[in-house]
Motif scaffolding. Structure first.
Motif, PDB file in Angstrom:
ATOM      1  N   LEU A  82      48.762  11.945 -39.832  1.00  0.00           N
ATOM      2  CA  LEU A  82      48.296  13.326 -39.783  1.00  0.00           C
ATOM      3  C   LEU A  82      48.838  14.054 -38.564  1.00  0.00           C
ATOM      4  N   GLU A  83      49.095  13.314 -37.484  1.00  0.00           N
ATOM      5  CA  GLU A  83      49.653  13.913 -36.278  1.00  0.00           C
ATOM      6  C   GLU A  83      51.029  14.515 -36.528  1.00  0.00           C
ATOM      7  N   LEU A  84      51.693  14.088 -37.601  1.00  0.00           N
ATOM      8  CA  LEU A  84      53.036  14.580 -37.895  1.00  0.00           C
ATOM      9  C   LEU A  84      53.026  15.891 -38.665  1.00  0.00           C
ATOM     10  N   LEU A  85      51.884  16.286 -39.195  1.00  0.00           N
ATOM     11  CA  LEU A  85      51.827  17.490 -40.018  1.00  0.00           C
ATOM     12  C   LEU A  85      52.120  18.743 -39.197  1.00  0.00           C
ATOM     13  N   PRO A  86      52.987  19.607 -39.693  1.00  0.00           N
ATOM     14  CA  PRO A  86      53.144  20.917 -39.063  1.00  0.00           C
ATOM     15  C   PRO A  86      51.939  21.784 -39.414  1.00  0.00           C
ATOM     16  N   LEU A  87      51.873  22.955 -38.814  1.00  0.00           N
ATOM     17  CA  LEU A  87      50.715  23.818 -39.032  1.00  0.00           C
ATOM     18  C   LEU A  87      50.524  24.165 -40.506  1.00  0.00           C
ATOM     19  N   THR A  88      51.621  24.381 -41.232  1.00  0.00           N
ATOM     20  CA  THR A  88      51.492  24.709 -42.651  1.00  0.00           C
ATOM     21  C   THR A  88      50.812  23.585 -43.424  1.00  0.00           C
ATOM     22  N   GLY A  89      51.137  22.345 -43.073  1.00  0.00           N
ATOM     23  CA  GLY A  89      50.486  21.211 -43.720  1.00  0.00           C
ATOM     24  C   GLY A  89      49.046  21.078 -43.296  1.00  0.00           C
ATOM     25  N   LEU A  90      48.769  21.329 -42.011  1.00  0.00           N
ATOM     26  CA  LEU A  90      47.400  21.252 -41.516  1.00  0.00           C
ATOM     27  C   LEU A  90      46.498  22.261 -42.219  1.00  0.00           C
ATOM     28  N   LEU A 160      36.649  13.211 -40.179  1.00  0.00           N
ATOM     29  CA  LEU A 160      36.605  14.544 -39.596  1.00  0.00           C
ATOM     30  C   LEU A 160      37.158  14.542 -38.175  1.00  0.00           C
ATOM     31  N   ALA A 161      36.945  13.468 -37.440  1.00  0.00           N
ATOM     32  CA  ALA A 161      37.501  13.378 -36.098  1.00  0.00           C
ATOM     33  C   ALA A 161      39.030  13.397 -36.139  1.00  0.00           C
ATOM     34  N   VAL A 162      39.606  12.743 -37.142  1.00  0.00           N
ATOM     35  CA  VAL A 162      41.059  12.771 -37.304  1.00  0.00           C
ATOM     36  C   VAL A 162      41.532  14.195 -37.589  1.00  0.00           C
ATOM     37  N   PHE A 163      40.835  14.886 -38.491  1.00  0.00           N
ATOM     38  CA  PHE A 163      41.206  16.273 -38.800  1.00  0.00           C
ATOM     39  C   PHE A 163      41.126  17.154 -37.561  1.00  0.00           C
ATOM     40  N   ARG A 164      40.035  17.005 -36.824  1.00  0.00           N
ATOM     41  CA  ARG A 164      39.841  17.869 -35.655  1.00  0.00           C
ATOM     42  C   ARG A 164      40.861  17.568 -34.560  1.00  0.00           C
ATOM     43  N   ALA A 165      41.236  16.302 -34.414  1.00  0.00           N
ATOM     44  CA  ALA A 165      42.201  15.940 -33.374  1.00  0.00           C
ATOM     45  C   ALA A 165      43.519  16.670 -33.579  1.00  0.00           C
ATOM     46  N   ARG A 166      43.969  16.766 -34.823  1.00  0.00           N
ATOM     47  CA  ARG A 166      45.212  17.498 -35.087  1.00  0.00           C
ATOM     48  C   ARG A 166      45.001  18.997 -34.877  1.00  0.00           C
ATOM     49  N   SER A 167      43.860  19.511 -35.282  1.00  0.00           N
ATOM     50  CA  SER A 167      43.583  20.935 -35.126  1.00  0.00           C
ATOM     51  C   SER A 167      43.622  21.353 -33.671  1.00  0.00           C
ATOM     52  N   ARG A 168      43.167  20.466 -32.783  1.00  0.00           N
ATOM     53  CA  ARG A 168      43.079  20.800 -31.361  1.00  0.00           C
ATOM     54  C   ARG A 168      44.449  20.949 -30.709  1.00  0.00           C
ATOM     55  N   LYS A 169      45.510  20.535 -31.400  1.00  0.00           N
ATOM     56  CA  LYS A 169      46.848  20.734 -30.863  1.00  0.00           C
ATOM     57  C   LYS A 169      47.236  22.214 -30.872  1.00  0.00           C
ATOM     58  N   TYR A 170      46.555  22.994 -31.707  1.00  0.00           N
ATOM     59  CA  TYR A 170      46.869  24.413 -31.825  1.00  0.00           C
ATOM     60  C   TYR A 170      45.771  25.206 -31.131  1.00  0.00           C
ATOM     61  N   GLN A 171      46.036  25.629 -29.912  1.00  0.00           N
ATOM     62  CA  GLN A 171      45.012  26.236 -29.065  1.00  0.00           C
ATOM     63  C   GLN A 171      44.994  27.760 -29.212  1.00  0.00           C
ATOM     64  N   ILE A 172      44.165  28.269 -30.121  1.00  0.00           N
ATOM     65  CA  ILE A 172      44.075  29.715 -30.307  1.00  0.00           C
ATOM     66  C   ILE A 172      43.355  30.381 -29.143  1.00  0.00           C
ATOM     67  N   PHE A 173      42.524  29.631 -28.422  1.00  0.00           N
ATOM     68  CA  PHE A 173      41.777  30.244 -27.324  1.00  0.00           C
ATOM     69  C   PHE A 173      42.662  30.586 -26.129  1.00  0.00           C
ATOM     70  N   THR A 174      43.886  30.056 -26.088  1.00  0.00           N
ATOM     71  CA  THR A 174      44.796  30.389 -24.993  1.00  0.00           C
ATOM     72  C   THR A 174      45.620  31.634 -25.298  1.00  0.00           C
ATOM     73  N   LEU A 175      45.493  32.167 -26.497  1.00  0.00           N
ATOM     74  CA  LEU A 175      46.213  33.381 -26.868  1.00  0.00           C
ATOM     75  C   LEU A 175      45.579  34.601 -26.194  1.00  0.00           C
ATOM     76  N   PRO A 176      46.270  35.729 -26.144  1.00  0.00           N
ATOM     77  CA  PRO A 176      45.669  36.940 -25.567  1.00  0.00           C
ATOM     78  C   PRO A 176      44.351  37.315 -26.227  1.00  0.00           C
ATOM     79  N   GLU A 177      44.232  37.031 -27.515  1.00  0.00           N
ATOM     80  CA  GLU A 177      42.996  37.336 -28.238  1.00  0.00           C
ATOM     81  C   GLU A 177      41.928  36.268 -28.040  1.00  0.00           C
TER      82      GLU A 177
END
Length: 248
Positions: A82-90, A160-177
């Protein structure tokens, strides 16, 4: 079929059929290689693969044993792929996550203890107080993990922990918004925690599904780049080296 594949599928078949049960030692290398028709190299590579999947456990000086084959441990090995999935796959995985998060929230609402409620609201307060996006992400993970724990299904919690671990690679909270997104996320957490505290499975399921769906919409809208985290797990080199001594 390559020699490695033949060894891998042969060992897997022995375990799947119960010939080798949880906790049993794998036969000596010479015996196993003769039965599977493979040499030492492919056999060891197959064991390394099964070890990475949590199916077998090398023990230094003793050999290699079938693991206890706990569902939550086997499910956890999905992180390797699952760690290999790009955002589109996630984003496709998020459809599954919405269903599962709603289910565990419902179960948590029915089974929650006073300690669960206290823990959830403490985590929310910590999330609301921190200015650090990374810390907020960690607290968010702990919040959802606590709900999964309260649902009393370790296998679902692991998935669910596996799903969330991959999700956390994409940090939306660091964006300007990010600050505004965090405020909305924190508000969603309060709605979810309140439903669990009220022992309302229906409301908890709806709140969890809405929260995950909102995160999915943000990911689709902002398409943040993947971020490497300092807490990424390092390879288990000790386990690999023990595998090299597995069957003697």
């Amino acid at each position: 079929m390559s020699a490695v594949d033949r060894a891998f599928h042969g060992l897997r078949h022995m375990i799947a059929t119960g010939r080798l049960g949880p906790g049993e030692r794998i036969p000596p290398e010479a015996e196993l290689g003769e039965e599977l028709g493979v040499s030492r190299g492919p056999l060891r590579e197959a064991v390394r693969m099964l070890s990475a999947l949590g199916v077998v456990e090398p023990r230094h000086g003793s050999g290699t044993y079938v693991s206890q084959l706990r569902p939550e441990d086997i499910i956890g090995s999905l992180s390797l792929t699952l760690e290999l999935l790009p955002l589109t796959g996630l984003l496709e995985v998020y459809e599954i996550r919405r269903v599962l998060e709603a289910h565990v929230a419902s179960k948590a609402a029915a089974r929650r203890t006073p300690e669960t409620v206290t823990s959830l609201f403490s985590l929310i307060e910590a999330m609301e107080a921190t200015e650090d996006p990374s810390e907020a992400s960690d607290l968010d993970h702990r919040f959802h993990a606590e709900i999964a724990r309260a649902a009393e299904n370790p296998t679902l919690a692991s998935l669910l922990a596996v799903f969330r671990a991959r999700s956390r690679k994409y940090q939306i909270f660091t964006l300007p918004e990010g600050p505004e997104l965090r405020r909305k996320s924190d508000a969603d957490h309060r709605v979810l925690a309140t439903a669990i505290a009220d022992r309302d499975p229906g409301a908890a399921a709806g709140a969890a599904e809405a929260h995950v769906a909102q995160t999915e919409r943000w990911l689709r809208a902002f398409m943040p780049p993947v971020e490497e985290r300092d807490d990424d797990a390092a390879p288990d080199t000790d386990r690999v080296s023990d595998t090299d001594r597995m069957l003697d």
